[in-house]
Write a protein that holds these residues in place. Structure first.
Motif: not given
Length: 343
Positions: A138-140, A147, A172, A177, A180-181
């Motif tokens: 998971v990258e936000i 990040y 999250i 968001y 942006r994820t």
């Protein structure tokens, strides 16, 4: 002094790396700070908070980070904290705020020193690889070059056709968001040590969004957009109610510190369970939040969500073992999905 998110996460990481107050002074001196100006009352996290406040006041946060990096040169968060382009690791909840931690028993220590067989059928490895396909990073994006990262996995529940993805609530929980994820699969190495081509997916903001707060199930569940019909390549893990007991073995597939996919297979012993949580010795790092915790049959028993250093009064464990990691019992997650999805 403005206590920024960066300082909060530095405090979290430093407290994990150096959980004993007596070990902090050398880093204070190495950073050019004066120990007599540091309030050393409270636990290690309190002391590190005071150290960071003093370092920020004297513009020596980078010097403090560098002093700790001399001892832990491979720590990705410490390295990224020195640059504007940093990875903002999701902060897991303090285990003391969410659960009661029970001491590691003498019986568990005997198991840890191989008081029982750890032999497994060779197909254990193949099954593990198969399960790992459903685990993603998971990258936000939380800034121009920053990040927040975590782990999660695709799953289904018997009787429900929908395919879901799950991670922690503390990774999250804000719909703002979603844009942006991205969820990244195949972020790993192949058998030759070469990078596998990865593929990312966006969250379906029109689909289910089931959130359970940290002190409950610490879970956020949603669907992914499958524009090119490729999500099926990653399969899913079928969740079912499970029994897990003290001294069982558990393994975790994860993206620690946002790195390529890894697995914990050593000293993986359950030390405590109740109707909500499972606690274990299995290794994790920042970024492992939301990982599936498996038993030896590769059934998910928990959703990993928190960890911390051992307490002074706990039994002494072999060197290198971090005794305080915890997941939410998967039975709780299954019931949470059923209760929400039927509505």
């Amino acid at each position: 002094m403005a206590w920024t998110k960066k300082l909060t996460q530095l405090n979290d990481v430093l407290s994990d790396l150096v959980p004993n107050k007596d070990g902090i002074t050398k880093y204070v001196k190495a950073a050019g700070l004066k120990p007599q100006h540091i309030n050393e009352s409270g636990n290690a996290m309190d002391v590190w908070s005071n150290v960071l406040s003093e370092a920020e006041k004297n513009s020596k946060v980078d010097e403090l980070v560098k002093s700790v990096l001399d001892t832990y040169p491979d720590n990705q968060f410490l390295k990224s904290a020195l640059f504007e382009k940093e990875i903002d690791f999701s902060v897991a909840p303090d285990i003391d705020d969410t659960s009661d931690w029970q001491d590691v028993s003498e019986e568990t220590l005997e198991v840890l020193t191989m008081g029982q067989s750890t032999l497994l059928p060779v197909n254990f490895l193949a099954k593990g690889v198969q399960r790992s396909k459903s685990v993603g990073k998971v990258e936000i994006k939380i800034g121009s070059n920053r990040y927040s990262v975590g782990t999660g996995f695709l799953f289904k529940i018997k009787g429900i056709e929908d395919l879901f993805f799950i991670t922690n609530y503390h990774v999250i929980n804000d719909k703002n968001y979603i844009e942006r994820t991205r969820i990244i699969f195949d972020y790993e190495l192949d058998i030759e040590g070469n990078t596998v081509p990865s593929r990312s997916f966006k969250i379906d903001e029109t689909g289910p969004w089931y959130c359970s707060e940290i002190k409950e199930n610490d879970a956020t569940i949603f669907k992914l957009i499958d524009e090119h019909n490729t999500l099926a390549e990653y399969g899913w893990i079928e969740l079912k109610e499970i029994e897990i007991a003290q001294n069982d073995f558990v393994n975790i597939i994860q993206h620690p510190e946002g790195k390529m996919k890894q697995i914990s297979l050593y000293h993986n012993i359950v030390t405590n369970t109740n109707e909500r949580i499972v606690q274990y010795l299995t290794d994790t790092l920042k970024g492992s939040s939301g990982s599936p915790v498996f038993n030896s049959d590769w059934e998910v028993v928990a959703l990993h969500h928190s960890g911390g250093g051992s307490k002074p009064e706990e039994p002494e464990l072999p060197k290198g073992i971090k005794s305080r990691n915890e997941g939410i019992l998967i039975n709780k997650i299954i019931q949470f999905v059923k209760d929400n999805h039927k509505n």
